[in-house]
Write a protein that holds these residues in place. Structure first.
Motif, PDB file in Angstrom:
ATOM      1  N   THR A 412       0.849  -1.188   0.000  1.00 28.23           N
ATOM      2  CA  THR A 412       0.000   0.000   0.000  1.00 28.23           C
ATOM      3  C   THR A 412       0.885   1.239   0.000  1.00 28.23           C
ATOM      4  OG1 THR A 412      -1.708  -1.168   1.251  1.00 28.23           O
ATOM      5  CG2 THR A 412      -1.819   1.230   1.230  1.00 28.23           C
ATOM      6  N   ARG A 413       0.558   2.180  -0.864  1.00 30.33           N
ATOM      7  CA  ARG A 413       1.357   3.414  -0.967  1.00 30.33           C
ATOM      8  C   ARG A 413       0.459   4.620  -0.749  1.00 30.33           C
ATOM      9  NH1 ARG A 413       6.272   5.062  -2.751  1.00 30.33           N
ATOM     10  NH2 ARG A 413       6.445   7.199  -3.517  1.00 30.33           N
ATOM     11  N   LEU A 414       0.901   5.496   0.147  1.00 29.59           N
ATOM     12  CA  LEU A 414       0.184   6.737   0.418  1.00 29.59           C
ATOM     13  C   LEU A 414       0.540   7.754  -0.651  1.00 29.59           C
ATOM     14  CD1 LEU A 414      -1.648   8.208   2.538  1.00 29.59           C
ATOM     15  CD2 LEU A 414       0.468   9.064   3.545  1.00 29.59           C
ATOM     16  N   LEU A 415      -0.475   8.231  -1.376  1.00 33.15           N
ATOM     17  CA  LEU A 415      -0.249   9.241  -2.417  1.00 33.15           C
ATOM     18  C   LEU A 415      -0.285  10.649  -1.841  1.00 33.15           C
ATOM     19  CD1 LEU A 415      -2.472   7.791  -5.289  1.00 33.15           C
ATOM     20  CD2 LEU A 415      -0.003   7.542  -4.986  1.00 33.15           C
ATOM     21  N   ALA A 416      -1.229  10.900  -0.978  1.00 33.35           N
ATOM     22  CA  ALA A 416      -1.424  12.197  -0.322  1.00 33.35           C
ATOM     23  C   ALA A 416      -2.246  11.907   0.921  1.00 33.35           C
ATOM     24  CB  ALA A 416      -2.151  13.174  -1.257  1.00 33.35           C
ATOM     25  N   PRO A 417      -2.302  12.842   1.865  1.00 36.70           N
ATOM     26  CA  PRO A 417      -3.116  12.581   3.052  1.00 36.70           C
ATOM     27  C   PRO A 417      -4.535  12.176   2.683  1.00 36.70           C
ATOM     28  CG  PRO A 417      -1.780  14.535   3.383  1.00 36.70           C
ATOM     29  CD  PRO A 417      -1.581  14.123   1.950  1.00 36.70           C
ATOM     30  N   GLY A 418      -4.932  10.986   3.131  1.00 30.63           N
ATOM     31  CA  GLY A 418      -6.276  10.494   2.858  1.00 30.63           C
ATOM     32  C   GLY A 418      -6.421   9.734   1.564  1.00 30.63           C
ATOM     33  N   HIS A 419      -5.357   9.618   0.752  1.00 32.22           N
ATOM     34  CA  HIS A 419      -5.437   8.923  -0.535  1.00 32.22           C
ATOM     35  C   HIS A 419      -4.350   7.855  -0.603  1.00 32.22           C
ATOM     36  CE1 HIS A 419      -8.128  11.906  -2.581  1.00 32.22           C
ATOM     37  NE2 HIS A 419      -7.632  12.675  -1.630  1.00 32.22           N
ATOM     38  N   GLU A 420      -4.709   6.646  -1.011  1.00 33.52           N
ATOM     39  CA  GLU A 420      -3.713   5.597  -1.136  1.00 33.52           C
ATOM     40  C   GLU A 420      -4.097   4.620  -2.236  1.00 33.52           C
ATOM     41  OE1 GLU A 420      -3.636   3.967   2.809  1.00 33.52           O
ATOM     42  OE2 GLU A 420      -5.155   2.440   2.338  1.00 33.52           O
TER      43      GLU A 420
END
Length: 645
Positions: A412-420
């Motif tokens: 799992t990769r976090l793209l931006a706060p609240g988005h993955e």
């Protein structure tokens, strides 16, 4: 010659007017007030506010508390409103209600006319401060105190006068910077002609200091503000002087409060390199990354007041640790399936680098689920987590019976706060008996699931604004050759909008859809088909019952699914909500859903929510609007924790 004055001794009072409520309440002889309340004696009085609207406004302690302005009851002897804009009048009335001691202490009448006059005098100054805070710097407040046989009359006559506007604005630093690149006066709402309101001045000060901080000046502060009123031109000239402080370049990180956690793991969460220029976003990013480990309940990040010998500013990171282990349990009830018992145990720091081991499961009368997951953060990149999982499922529903075991790995990769986003591999083997086809099969599904999720809501269990969405794609092949290959896609979205502030009314909506591409309905594995109905779906229908049935009234499932729903949540008290909901949709045999009205299942219902420390306790009763004889009950009852969506 223009009459000019320096208004800031009053303007500062106006800026902080909202904080005066508690203090003003005890200025007027608090001991006497307490004694009066105990004795039940004093001089009762009414308060009239004139000049705010087309009627005077009467405030009495024996009447209901004032609601949103304007309020009453009005005394309809017409008094022309002296405000050009209703919004200014309403703001002033709100400030008066929140700060006027004659109103706040009206149910504690004073012992003597002198004490009542003292209250009136103090409120006159408060009203003038309120007028100045809104830009009416030449406002006047006249007072009158009229004795009566039973009740005294307190009268405030407010004359706001003209609205003052911003005049000349000067912004500078001391010592001077060559090119600070200040925001424009329009961006600061300080352009010539803008109303000279206290809140605007205060906001401009904050933005100017933040502007310097964004340029690496971590200790920038306002040194001086100067304001000069010109009563002839009705303008306010402003001068801001800021101390920019030194240019800060970030140095080594000093961690405290991380016992039992690997310091190197925490250092990897720091988003800057030594020597990088200070920026508030870097500090906020470090706080976010450290909190996302799940190991801390508080994280404080700030540069030290003085630089080190190398000219870099060390950064102090104060950490407040959570307990590393938690256990939880819960009970739900669904009238179509019975009670659901669930329990979870979690260790969030298994080997000192934030590794998370979770064991959990739940039991229905017709199902059993157990799962174990291991998460390794910072997998090959700071924003990536490796998850290993195993699951055991046993279920007997009206559609199928199954025993299933699965192993999987996901990154799992976090793209931006609240988005993955996520992707990985999974193998599941299952013995499935399709009750509608009276068919037994053994499947071995190898899949490559991928997904995207976003959570921009303001609460996990009780959201009132924002939205959430998930999208999952799962291509799979049966290595045993009994169900073939398929491509499963499923999406879900929900949104929340506060419609009324008081009483609070929140509208929530949900959309869901899914498609199973590849096999026909009969050859698709029964537990991979789509089913609707029950908790988390269309609540008025039983589990898996909102869809096609076979000749024996058993659910068949479908190759597609569409669901939509909405509910209104009305706050009755601080702890209690009333809910009404309407939901429609179902599962469909074909890949392209037939949204003909006869194939849609629609239900409506009512519910209540009771606030607890763990989230709202939920009770819903759903009624099917399309009831099938011998299949659907008159209603469904669901009890759980958290909002339905």
């Amino acid at each position: 010659m223009a009459q000019r004055s320096r208004p800031f001794q009053h303007l500062l009072q106006a800026i902080h007017l909202g904080g005066l409520v508690a203090a003003l309440g005890w200025v007027f002889h608090p001991a006497a007030g307490l004694a009066e309340e105990q004795r039940g004696v004093g001089l009762p009085y009414d308060v009239q506010i004139q000049g705010l609207a087309d009627c005077q406004y009467l405030f009495r302690p024996d009447l209901a508390p004032p609601a949103d302005p304007p309020d009453g009851p009005p005394l309809c002897d017409p008094v022309q409103s002296l405000f050009d804009r209703a919004a200014d009048r309403d703001r002033l009335l709100t400030l008066i209600r929140d700060n006027a001691v004659t109103l706040l202490w009206q149910n504690r009448p004073p012992l003597s006319p002198l004490l009542l006059a003292n209250r009136v005098h103090k409120d006159r100054e408060t009203f003038l401060d309120a007028l100045r805070s809104l830009g009416f710097h030449a406002g006047q407040v006249e007072t009158a105190l009229r004795p009566g046989l039973e009740r005294h009359q307190v009268i405030f006559r407010i004359t706001p006068g003209p609205l003052y506007h911003i005049g000349r604005v000067t912004i500078r630093t001391d010592p001077a910077l060559p090119d600070p690149g200040w925001p424009t006066l329009e961006e600061l709402h300080l352009a010539g002609g803008d109303p000279a309101r206290a809140a605007v001045v205060l906001e401009a000060e904050t933005r100017l200091a933040s502007h310097l901080a964004n340029q690496g000046r971590a200790f920038a502060r306002l040194m001086q503000r100067e304001g000069i009123l010109d009563h002839d031109t009705r303008t306010l000239d402003l001068e801001f002087v800021l101390d920019p402080g030194p240019l800060v370049r970030l140095g080594p990180v000093r961690l405290t409060g991380f016992e039992g956690i690997d310091a190197g793991f925490l250092q990897e969460r720091i988003p800057w390199q030594a020597g990088e220029r200070y920026h508030p976003d870097l500090i906020a990013d470090a706080q976010r990354r450290l909190l996302e480990t799940g190991l801390f309940h508080t994280v404080g990040v700030r540069p030290t007041p003085e630089p080190g010998p190398d000219g870099l500013w060390p950064v102090e990171v104060a950490l407040g640790q959570r307990k590393s282990r938690t256990i939880s349990a819960g009970v739900e009830y669904h009238s179509d399936r019975g009670p659901r018992l669930a329990t979870d145990w979690e260790h969030r720091n298994l080997r000192g680098r934030g590794e998370k081991l979770a064991l959990g499961g739940y039991v229905f009368p017709d199902a059993f689920h157990a799962a174990a997951t291991l998460g390794k953060p910072h997998f090959d990149a700071p924003e990536q987590t490796l998850g290993l999982e195993s699951e055991l499922d046993l279920e007997r529903s009206d559609a199928y019976e199954k025993v299933s075991f699965a192993l999987g790995a996901t990154v799992t990769r976090l793209l931006a706060p609240g988005h993955e986003i996520s992707g990985g591999g999974r193998f599941r083997t299952a013995q499935i008996r399709d009750l509608s086809l009276a068919d037994d099969s053994l499947v071995g599904l190898l899949s490559l699931p991928a997904g995207w999720s976003a959570n921009r809501s303001d609460s996990l269990l009780d959201p009132t604004r924002g939205w959430r969405a998930t999208l999952k794609a799962d291509p799979a092949i049966d290595l045993f050759g009994n169900s073939g290959s398929f491509f499963r896609v499923q999406g879900r979205a929900s949104g929340y909008h506060p419609l009324l502030p008081a009483p609070r009314l929140v509208l929530a909506g949900r959309l869901a859809g899914g498609w199973l591409v590849g096999p026909d309905l009969e050859s698709a594995s029964a537990d991979e088909r789509f089913f609707s109905g029950g908790g988390g779906s269309i609540r008025a229908y039983g589990y898996q019952k909102a869809g096609p049935l076979d000749a024996d009234q058993r659910p068949v499932g479908g190759l597609s699914q569409v669901e939509a729903g909405g509910e209104a949540r009305l706050e009755l008290t601080n702890d209690l909500q009333a809910v009404g909901f309407l939901e429609s949709g179902g599962a469909f045999r074909d890949l392209v859903p037939d949204l003909d009205r006869n194939d849609l299942f629609t239900g409506a219902g009512l519910g209540v929510r009771y606030a607890t420390a763990l989230g709202p306790l939920r009770l819903d009763v759903g009624f099917p609007l399309k009831r099938r004889q011998g299949v659907d009950g008159n209603f469904q009852i669901l009890i759980g924790v958290g909002q339905a969506y």
